[in-house]
Design a protein around this motif. Sequence first.
Motif, PDB file in Angstrom:
ATOM      1  N   TYR A 160      34.097 -12.680  48.898  1.00 26.53           N
ATOM      2  CA  TYR A 160      33.890 -11.387  48.245  1.00 26.53           C
ATOM      3  C   TYR A 160      34.320 -10.268  49.186  1.00 26.53           C
ATOM      4  O   TYR A 160      34.932 -10.509  50.222  1.00 26.53           O
ATOM      5  CB  TYR A 160      32.438 -11.229  47.788  1.00 26.53           C
ATOM      6  CG  TYR A 160      31.411 -11.082  48.888  1.00 26.53           C
ATOM      7  CD1 TYR A 160      30.880  -9.837  49.207  1.00 26.53           C
ATOM      8  CD2 TYR A 160      30.947 -12.192  49.595  1.00 26.53           C
ATOM      9  CE1 TYR A 160      29.913  -9.696  50.208  1.00 26.53           C
ATOM     10  CE2 TYR A 160      29.984 -12.063  50.585  1.00 26.53           C
ATOM     11  CZ  TYR A 160      29.482 -10.810  50.890  1.00 26.53           C
ATOM     12  OH  TYR A 160      28.531 -10.677  51.877  1.00 26.53           O
ATOM     13  N   ALA A 161      34.040  -9.027  48.770  1.00 20.50           N
ATOM     14  CA  ALA A 161      34.529  -7.845  49.491  1.00 20.50           C
ATOM     15  C   ALA A 161      36.060  -7.827  49.506  1.00 20.50           C
ATOM     16  O   ALA A 161      36.696  -7.514  50.512  1.00 20.50           O
ATOM     17  CB  ALA A 161      33.956  -7.766  50.910  1.00 20.50           C
ATOM     18  N   TRP A 170      31.171  -8.070  41.558  1.00 22.09           N
ATOM     19  CA  TRP A 170      30.557  -9.096  42.407  1.00 22.09           C
ATOM     20  C   TRP A 170      29.220  -9.556  41.838  1.00 22.09           C
ATOM     21  O   TRP A 170      28.880 -10.744  41.916  1.00 22.09           O
ATOM     22  CB  TRP A 170      30.411  -8.580  43.832  1.00 22.09           C
ATOM     23  CG  TRP A 170      29.753  -9.549  44.785  1.00 22.09           C
ATOM     24  CD1 TRP A 170      28.694  -9.299  45.610  1.00 22.09           C
ATOM     25  CD2 TRP A 170      30.112 -10.920  45.021  1.00 22.09           C
ATOM     26  NE1 TRP A 170      28.371 -10.422  46.341  1.00 22.09           N
ATOM     27  CE2 TRP A 170      29.222 -11.438  45.999  1.00 22.09           C
ATOM     28  CE3 TRP A 170      31.089 -11.764  44.493  1.00 22.09           C
ATOM     29  CZ2 TRP A 170      29.283 -12.753  46.460  1.00 22.09           C
ATOM     30  CZ3 TRP A 170      31.151 -13.082  44.944  1.00 22.09           C
ATOM     31  CH2 TRP A 170      30.252 -13.556  45.921  1.00 22.09           C
ATOM     32  N   ARG A 171      28.463  -8.659  41.237  1.00 18.61           N
ATOM     33  CA  ARG A 171      27.197  -9.059  40.616  1.00 18.61           C
ATOM     34  C   ARG A 171      27.455 -10.083  39.514  1.00 18.61           C
ATOM     35  O   ARG A 171      26.749 -11.079  39.400  1.00 18.61           O
ATOM     36  CB  ARG A 171      26.477  -7.831  40.043  1.00 18.61           C
ATOM     37  CG  ARG A 171      25.126  -8.163  39.400  1.00 18.61           C
ATOM     38  CD  ARG A 171      24.495  -6.934  38.777  1.00 18.61           C
ATOM     39  NE  ARG A 171      24.073  -5.983  39.791  1.00 18.61           N
ATOM     40  CZ  ARG A 171      22.902  -6.030  40.426  1.00 18.61           C
ATOM     41  NH1 ARG A 171      22.037  -6.999  40.147  1.00 18.61           N
ATOM     42  NH2 ARG A 171      22.598  -5.108  41.312  1.00 18.61           N
ATOM     43  N   ASP A 172      28.481  -9.847  38.712  1.00 18.67           N
ATOM     44  CA  ASP A 172      28.818 -10.773  37.636  1.00 18.67           C
ATOM     45  C   ASP A 172      29.256 -12.123  38.200  1.00 18.67           C
ATOM     46  O   ASP A 172      28.803 -13.191  37.740  1.00 18.67           O
ATOM     47  CB  ASP A 172      29.923 -10.183  36.765  1.00 18.67           C
ATOM     48  CG  ASP A 172      30.417 -11.162  35.709  1.00 18.67           C
ATOM     49  OD1 ASP A 172      29.640 -11.482  34.788  1.00 18.67           O
ATOM     50  OD2 ASP A 172      31.565 -11.629  35.823  1.00 18.67           O
ATOM     51  N   GLN A 173      30.137 -12.101  39.210  1.00 15.55           N
ATOM     52  CA  GLN A 173      30.621 -13.335  39.824  1.00 15.55           C
ATOM     53  C   GLN A 173      29.469 -14.151  40.414  1.00 15.55           C
ATOM     54  O   GLN A 173      29.342 -15.351  40.149  1.00 15.55           O
ATOM     55  CB  GLN A 173      31.612 -12.984  40.943  1.00 15.55           C
ATOM     56  CG  GLN A 173      32.949 -12.457  40.474  1.00 15.55           C
ATOM     57  CD  GLN A 173      33.935 -13.572  40.225  1.00 15.55           C
ATOM     58  OE1 GLN A 173      34.259 -14.343  41.110  1.00 15.55           O
ATOM     59  NE2 GLN A 173      34.391 -13.677  39.000  1.00 15.55           N
ATOM     60  N   LEU A 210      38.657  -3.528  51.835  1.00 13.92           N
ATOM     61  CA  LEU A 210      37.482  -2.784  51.406  1.00 13.92           C
ATOM     62  C   LEU A 210      36.826  -2.127  52.609  1.00 13.92           C
ATOM     63  O   LEU A 210      36.713  -2.740  53.677  1.00 13.92           O
ATOM     64  CB  LEU A 210      36.497  -3.726  50.723  1.00 13.92           C
ATOM     65  CG  LEU A 210      35.400  -3.090  49.873  1.00 13.92           C
ATOM     66  CD1 LEU A 210      35.998  -2.469  48.616  1.00 13.92           C
ATOM     67  CD2 LEU A 210      34.354  -4.134  49.480  1.00 13.92           C
ATOM     68  N   ASP A 211      36.391  -0.879  52.449  1.00 15.34           N
ATOM     69  CA  ASP A 211      35.801  -0.174  53.595  1.00 15.34           C
ATOM     70  C   ASP A 211      34.428  -0.752  53.939  1.00 15.34           C
ATOM     71  O   ASP A 211      33.780  -1.412  53.119  1.00 15.34           O
ATOM     72  CB  ASP A 211      35.708   1.331  53.332  1.00 15.34           C
ATOM     73  CG  ASP A 211      34.737   1.681  52.215  1.00 15.34           C
ATOM     74  OD1 ASP A 211      33.520   1.649  52.459  1.00 15.34           O
ATOM     75  OD2 ASP A 211      35.195   1.964  51.091  1.00 15.34           O
ATOM     76  N   ASP A 212      33.986  -0.495  55.168  1.00 11.25           N
ATOM     77  CA  ASP A 212      32.770  -1.116  55.697  1.00 11.25           C
ATOM     78  C   ASP A 212      31.527  -0.768  54.884  1.00 11.25           C
ATOM     79  O   ASP A 212      30.655  -1.618  54.681  1.00 11.25           O
ATOM     80  CB  ASP A 212      32.566  -0.704  57.156  1.00 11.25           C
ATOM     81  CG  ASP A 212      33.597  -1.324  58.090  1.00 11.25           C
ATOM     82  OD1 ASP A 212      34.271  -2.279  57.672  1.00 11.25           O
ATOM     83  OD2 ASP A 212      33.722  -0.850  59.235  1.00 11.25           O
ATOM     84  N   ASP A 213      31.415   0.474  54.427  1.00  8.30           N
ATOM     85  CA  ASP A 213      30.218   0.876  53.680  1.00  8.30           C
ATOM     86  C   ASP A 213      30.108   0.114  52.360  1.00  8.30           C
ATOM     87  O   ASP A 213      29.023  -0.359  51.994  1.00  8.30           O
ATOM     88  CB  ASP A 213      30.237   2.384  53.414  1.00  8.30           C
ATOM     89  CG  ASP A 213      29.950   3.202  54.666  1.00  8.30           C
ATOM     90  OD1 ASP A 213      29.430   2.627  55.639  1.00  8.30           O
ATOM     91  OD2 ASP A 213      30.255   4.414  54.670  1.00  8.30           O
ATOM     92  N   ASP A 217      27.310  -2.742  51.123  1.00 15.00           N
ATOM     93  CA  ASP A 217      26.576  -2.711  49.854  1.00 15.00           C
ATOM     94  C   ASP A 217      26.658  -4.070  49.151  1.00 15.00           C
ATOM     95  O   ASP A 217      25.660  -4.545  48.585  1.00 15.00           O
ATOM     96  CB  ASP A 217      27.135  -1.613  48.940  1.00 15.00           C
ATOM     97  CG  ASP A 217      26.818  -0.213  49.433  1.00 15.00           C
ATOM     98  OD1 ASP A 217      25.876  -0.060  50.239  1.00 15.00           O
ATOM     99  OD2 ASP A 217      27.528   0.727  49.019  1.00 15.00           O
ATOM    100  N   LEU A 218      27.835  -4.688  49.193  1.00 15.48           N
ATOM    101  CA  LEU A 218      27.991  -6.006  48.569  1.00 15.48           C
ATOM    102  C   LEU A 218      27.203  -7.067  49.331  1.00 15.48           C
ATOM    103  O   LEU A 218      26.668  -8.004  48.717  1.00 15.48           O
ATOM    104  CB  LEU A 218      29.468  -6.392  48.504  1.00 15.48           C
ATOM    105  CG  LEU A 218      30.368  -5.500  47.644  1.00 15.48           C
ATOM    106  CD1 LEU A 218      31.776  -6.078  47.576  1.00 15.48           C
ATOM    107  CD2 LEU A 218      29.797  -5.331  46.243  1.00 15.48           C
ATOM    108  N   PHE A 219      27.134  -6.926  50.647  1.00 13.15           N
ATOM    109  CA  PHE A 219      26.335  -7.848  51.456  1.00 13.15           C
ATOM    110  C   PHE A 219      24.858  -7.754  51.056  1.00 13.15           C
ATOM    111  O   PHE A 219      24.180  -8.780  50.890  1.00 13.15           O
ATOM    112  CB  PHE A 219      26.509  -7.513  52.938  1.00 13.15           C
ATOM    113  CG  PHE A 219      25.750  -8.410  53.879  1.00 13.15           C
ATOM    114  CD1 PHE A 219      26.270  -9.636  54.273  1.00 13.15           C
ATOM    115  CD2 PHE A 219      24.517  -8.033  54.377  1.00 13.15           C
ATOM    116  CE1 PHE A 219      25.576 -10.470  55.141  1.00 13.15           C
ATOM    117  CE2 PHE A 219      23.804  -8.848  55.243  1.00 13.15           C
ATOM    118  CZ  PHE A 219      24.339 -10.076  55.623  1.00 13.15           C
TER     119      PHE A 219
END
Length: 383
Positions: A160-161, A170-173, A210-213, A217-219
């Motif tokens: 991801y990311a 990502w929530r759906d995946q 994808l930027d770190d912030d 959030d995905l983490f």
Amino acid sequence: MARALYIHWPFCLAKCPYCDFNSHMRESVELDAWQAALLADLRHEAEVAGGEPLHSIFFGGGTPSLMPPVLVETLLAEVKKLWGFAPGIEITLEANPSSVEAANFAALASAGVNRVSLGLQSLDDSALMFLGRLHDATEGLKALDTAQAVFDRVSFDLIYALPDQTEAHWRDQLSRALGFGTGHLSLYQLTIEPGTRFATDVRRGGFIPLDDDRAADLFALTRELTEAAGLPPYEISNHARLGEESRHNLTYWRYEDYAGIGPGAHGRRGGLATLRHKKPENWLDAVNRNGHGLKEERVLVHGEQASEALLMGLRLAEGVDLEALGNRLTVDPGTLIDHAKLSHYAKLGLAWQDGTRIGVTPDGMPLLDALLAEIVADELVSA
């Protein structure tokens, strides 16, 4: 004495653009020569690192699911003769979810494999195309169904990311993935590794990571969903139901001895770091010449072992017991970390200490590399 064994099969059908593992494409493989060489490499390791039954064997790569099941069976029979198997041994094989490889799953299970780690990587066809995978989502899910019907234990990987990936996507995946009922998931943020095709693409402006912030959030979302589903993180990227943790990977992270054979395989045994020749042809030549594929066998001083143990162990939710580590390596536990910095980051909610055990909090895990550089004692980091 090694209680775990890693066997590397270096061949792939294609090189994924994000991959920096030791993988190679070849038009053909002389299986008789490879079987003889792997058996010889096994026998050498058993001579120097045998004596106790193995609790884990891991076939990694490359793509080990491209190995003929009869070769896997032959290797496992030799390993059992050389080391012996502990009760309930975990025997894992990494697999790609192509229909050709999935057709071998039943034969691999009959050969002795009881756990498969499946490289799904995504449930989205466009993402799979971006990642250079040779399967599509439908083929991947069919392979997962086959694996779950055949093997005692199944894990699969997702990446991801990805560039421009949203929380909703990502929530759906991940929600779908958690609904498949597997006991273990390896969930990796896309990282741009030097020397990969993706590193070249980024340098040339082909895409922007994808930027770190947003990645952070995905983490956080990953932890929220996996914990709610009963698969909490036991390591920064690995999630499992209680008792379904990868015993082999825990061997690495807990800094226990393991033997590694095959091209490019690393090992840690008896205070030595071992490394096999990386290029398949060079490894084969070395085995034919010396009876093993070793390129390097190096003594690790206690400070270096302590540094490696901390850098690996602090990836785990359980953390590291400093007193036990110090006793094991005959190092003063008080010299292993910078206590002032540990206290500072504990106050910030990024690290914790409970008696002699220390660790990194969930909030600290996205900053793990930076925290390790701060917390682990300077003299160990530079050892």
